[in-house]
Design a protein around this motif. Structure first.
Motif, PDB file in Angstrom:
ATOM      1  N   PRO A 186       6.112  16.640  38.413  1.00 29.23           N
ATOM      2  CA  PRO A 186       4.761  16.748  37.870  1.00 29.23           C
ATOM      3  C   PRO A 186       3.736  16.172  38.851  1.00 29.23           C
ATOM      4  N   VAL A 187       2.648  16.879  39.040  1.00 28.17           N
ATOM      5  CA  VAL A 187       1.502  16.356  39.787  1.00 28.17           C
ATOM      6  C   VAL A 187       0.285  16.508  38.879  1.00 28.17           C
ATOM      7  N   TYR A 188      -0.763  15.726  39.146  1.00 29.13           N
ATOM      8  CA  TYR A 188      -1.877  15.607  38.202  1.00 29.13           C
ATOM      9  C   TYR A 188      -3.211  15.894  38.871  1.00 29.13           C
ATOM     10  N   ASP A 189      -4.160  16.396  38.059  1.00 30.53           N
ATOM     11  CA  ASP A 189      -5.506  16.666  38.553  1.00 30.53           C
ATOM     12  C   ASP A 189      -6.386  15.424  38.468  1.00 30.53           C
ATOM     13  N   VAL A 190      -6.185  14.648  37.405  1.00 36.17           N
ATOM     14  CA  VAL A 190      -7.133  13.592  37.065  1.00 36.17           C
ATOM     15  C   VAL A 190      -6.372  12.340  36.642  1.00 36.17           C
ATOM     16  N   SER A 191      -6.908  11.177  37.032  1.00 37.60           N
ATOM     17  CA  SER A 191      -6.342   9.905  36.604  1.00 37.60           C
ATOM     18  C   SER A 191      -7.455   9.066  35.992  1.00 37.60           C
ATOM     19  N   THR A 192      -7.104   8.283  34.965  1.00 36.17           N
ATOM     20  CA  THR A 192      -8.152   7.554  34.239  1.00 36.17           C
ATOM     21  C   THR A 192      -7.724   6.124  33.926  1.00 36.17           C
ATOM     22  N   ILE A 193      -8.716   5.287  33.642  1.00 40.37           N
ATOM     23  CA  ILE A 193      -8.488   3.991  33.001  1.00 40.37           C
ATOM     24  C   ILE A 193      -9.199   4.045  31.664  1.00 40.37           C
ATOM     25  N   THR A 284      -9.718   8.486  43.950  1.00 35.87           N
ATOM     26  CA  THR A 284     -10.630   9.637  44.025  1.00 35.87           C
ATOM     27  C   THR A 284     -10.416  10.569  42.835  1.00 35.87           C
ATOM     28  N   ALA A 285      -9.175  10.647  42.357  1.00 43.90           N
ATOM     29  CA  ALA A 285      -8.887  11.471  41.174  1.00 43.90           C
ATOM     30  C   ALA A 285      -9.375  10.798  39.894  1.00 43.90           C
ATOM     31  N   GLY A 286      -9.915   9.572  40.002  1.00 44.89           N
ATOM     32  CA  GLY A 286     -10.576   8.960  38.850  1.00 44.89           C
ATOM     33  C   GLY A 286     -10.048   7.618  38.394  1.00 44.89           C
ATOM     34  N   MET A 287      -8.945   7.150  38.956  1.00 48.51           N
ATOM     35  CA  MET A 287      -8.376   5.920  38.402  1.00 48.51           C
ATOM     36  C   MET A 287      -9.127   4.684  38.887  1.00 48.51           C
ATOM     37  N   GLY A 288     -10.111   4.298  38.107  1.00 47.62           N
ATOM     38  CA  GLY A 288     -10.888   3.111  38.418  1.00 47.62           C
ATOM     39  C   GLY A 288     -11.898   2.846  37.321  1.00 47.62           C
ATOM     40  N   VAL A 289     -12.427   1.620  37.307  1.00 49.72           N
ATOM     41  CA  VAL A 289     -13.473   1.257  36.358  1.00 49.72           C
ATOM     42  C   VAL A 289     -14.386   0.249  37.071  1.00 49.72           C
ATOM     43  N   VAL A 290     -15.676   0.308  36.753  1.00 52.47           N
ATOM     44  CA  VAL A 290     -16.631  -0.594  37.397  1.00 52.47           C
ATOM     45  C   VAL A 290     -16.643  -1.933  36.661  1.00 52.47           C
ATOM     46  N   VAL A 291     -16.610  -3.015  37.427  1.00 51.59           N
ATOM     47  CA  VAL A 291     -16.719  -4.362  36.865  1.00 51.59           C
ATOM     48  C   VAL A 291     -18.077  -4.915  37.283  1.00 51.59           C
ATOM     49  N   GLU A 292     -18.900  -5.228  36.293  1.00 51.42           N
ATOM     50  CA  GLU A 292     -20.296  -5.558  36.569  1.00 51.42           C
ATOM     51  C   GLU A 292     -20.633  -6.949  36.039  1.00 51.42           C
ATOM     52  N   TYR A 293     -21.041  -7.845  36.922  1.00 51.28           N
ATOM     53  CA  TYR A 293     -21.492  -9.173  36.498  1.00 51.28           C
ATOM     54  C   TYR A 293     -22.878  -9.062  35.867  1.00 51.28           C
ATOM     55  N   ALA A 294     -23.140  -9.950  34.920  1.00 53.37           N
ATOM     56  CA  ALA A 294     -24.468  -9.998  34.305  1.00 53.37           C
ATOM     57  C   ALA A 294     -25.512 -10.203  35.398  1.00 53.37           C
ATOM     58  N   ASP A 295     -26.589  -9.455  35.338  1.00 49.64           N
ATOM     59  CA  ASP A 295     -27.719  -9.526  36.279  1.00 49.64           C
ATOM     60  C   ASP A 295     -27.406  -8.972  37.664  1.00 49.64           C
ATOM     61  N   ALA A 296     -26.199  -8.466  37.892  1.00 47.97           N
ATOM     62  CA  ALA A 296     -25.901  -7.901  39.218  1.00 47.97           C
ATOM     63  C   ALA A 296     -26.321  -6.435  39.233  1.00 47.97           C
ATOM     64  N   THR A 297     -26.770  -5.968  40.391  1.00 50.48           N
ATOM     65  CA  THR A 297     -27.155  -4.568  40.528  1.00 50.48           C
ATOM     66  C   THR A 297     -26.560  -4.017  41.815  1.00 50.48           C
ATOM     67  N   GLY A 298     -26.665  -2.730  41.990  1.00 54.93           N
ATOM     68  CA  GLY A 298     -26.196  -2.108  43.220  1.00 54.93           C
ATOM     69  C   GLY A 298     -24.997  -1.217  42.966  1.00 54.93           C
ATOM     70  N   LYS A 299     -24.554  -0.608  44.031  1.00 60.27           N
ATOM     71  CA  LYS A 299     -23.417   0.306  43.936  1.00 60.27           C
ATOM     72  C   LYS A 299     -22.122  -0.496  43.837  1.00 60.27           C
TER      73      LYS A 299
END
Ligand SMILES: [Cu+2]
Length: 449
Positions: A186-193, A284-299
């Protein structure tokens, strides 16, 4: 669709007195846990939709918290068009409700439901998932959205952290692809958290100074995943929900299918970061999530971790068994037999495929040692139902103890040895957790004398 009397008899017969069908109105009180299996469309991103099945209309399913030893009533409704079965992974439950047809748990018919009581044990991070056969349909069973977290709390919570986060790694859009040898994988198109591709879910919002317990589950049907949080380290305190004897600080986690890692992360690097798969093509297929500190901005920032090592041995203690009851060895050799070009291989344990595999007979109270010899070219996440085992040796290394798990990845051409005490009588399934492998015979049942 109405349930026949015969179907009711089939279900109610499994565990005298403890199972009732709510359809007949006999289970009148509201259950502690109610799960509904139904078709669901997952939006992994606005461009990626998957028609799947889910518990209670969400992927992953609801987080279920229970107290160790406190009996819970559970009601499961199957609103899908196929028979279903729900396995409580990592719990000590009787075969009638553990959730494996190989052990004798009845399937829940389409339109049917089941109700029973369970006593949660052992404490720790567990999960539940579908335990059906998928075969060539890579939308069913573990390929689907039918998985969710269970946290069984101790009566006293030691409170080593400020808050808890639950993350589930999954792969979607699977199709079989032949490799050079003609094997189909099996190979996959998309990966998620937690069902979302990187950048499309809610960020994990944290505060500086927080100690966050991250409970990570690999619910992927077939893939091992490697996870890092840029700018941070993980203090690993439990594997498969069981406290490790030697907590370790690492920059990266490896999770085989069905494995869990519980790690404390000290939030001491303000910014916006990526928690994601270390392998670029999977992130790149999607397996990731953004971790954001309070008051932090940017990419969100990603940093590739330098140390790509994972070894079960670091979490245990070197050395042999304490004197006492010697373990009875059970030698299990894993290999596959090729079924012809364009077909999947048939998986074998000691030369036999399920349902023709041996059924070793266990004596209650005795200790057993599974000596697993992986003769194949694939890694296999081996799972024992209804019991916890102690990892005693991996990859031909020295003896160890103190690492308690219910899944162990046995690497290609390597060995692994685990020990368990036969303390939960009843049929007990042992299998590779990779869906295409279990579908192809990589299962066996232990019986009790
Ligand atoms: Cu396998």
């Amino acid at each position: 669709m109405s349930l026949t009397r015969r179907r009711f008899a089939q279900i109610s017969g499994i565990s005298a007195g403890s199972v009732l069908l709510s359809r007949f109105g006999w289970a009148e009180t509201t259950p502690d846990v109610k799960l509904e299996i139904s078709p669901f469309t997952l939006e992994a991103s606005p461009k990626h939709y998957f028609r799947t099945l889910a518990y209670n209309g969400q992927v992953p399913g609801p987080l279920i918290r229970m107290r160790q030893g406190q009996e819970q009533s559970v009601e499961i409704h199957n609103l899908s068009s196929e028979p279903e079965i729900l396995h409580w992974h990592g719990l000590y439950l009787p075969p009638a409700i553990d959730g494996s047809m190989e052990e004798g748990t009845p399937m829940i018919a389409p339109g049917g439901s089941v109700r029973y009581n369970l006593t949660p044990d052992p404490p720790g991070f567990r999960w539940f998932h579908s335990h059906t056969h998928a075969g060539k349909d890579l939308t069913r069973a573990l390929y689907s959205g039918l998985h969710g977290f269970v946290m069984i709390e101790l009566r006293e919570n030691p409170g080593r952290y400020d808050r808890e986060i639950f993350l589930s790694l999954h792969d979607w859009g699977g199709h079989f692809e032949g490799n050079d040898d003609g094997f189909m994988n099996p190979v996959y198109d998309v990966s998620t958290i937690n069902g979302k591709m990187l950048g499309f879910g809610e960020p994990l919002r944290v505060k500086q100074g927080e100690r966050v317990m991250m409970n990570v589950l690999n619910s992927s049907p077939t893939e091992v995943h490697w996870i890092a949080l840029a700018g941070h380290e993980f203090r690993i305190v439990a594997l498969d929900g069981n406290d490790v004897q030697q907590p370790q600080t690492v920059s990266m986690l490896r999770l085989a299918p069905a494995e869990r890692v519980s790690a404390i992360v000290e939030m001491n690097q303000p910014g916006v970061w990526v928690l994601g798969e270390v392998r670029k093509h999977v992130q790149t297929a999607g397996m990731g999530v953004v971790v954001e500190y309070a008051d932090a901005t940017g990419k969100p920032t990603w940093k590739q971790p330098e140390n790509l090592a994972w070894n079960y041995q670091q979490f245990g203690t070197p050395g042999g068994t304490e004197p006492g009851d010697p373990a009875i060895p059970i030698v299990l050799a894993f290999d596959s037999r090729f079924q012809g070009h364009g077909n999947e291989e048939l998986w074998r344990i000691n030369g036999k495929s399920y349902p023709h595999t041996d059924e070793p007979v266990l004596t209650a109270g005795r200790r057993y040692r599974l000596i697993m010899k992986n003769l194949s070219m694939d890694d296999h996440p081996m799972h024992l139902h209804r019991h916890t085992f102690e990892v005693r040796q991996v990859d031909g290394g020295s003896e160890m103890h103190g690492l308690w798990k219910d899944v162990v990845l046995v690497r290609a051409k390597r060995t692994a040895e685990v020990e368990f005490v036969a303390d939960h009588p009843g049929r007990t399934l042992f299998h590779c957790h990779q869906q295409d492998h279990m579908d192809r015979g990589f299962m066996m049942v232990f019986r009790y004398a």
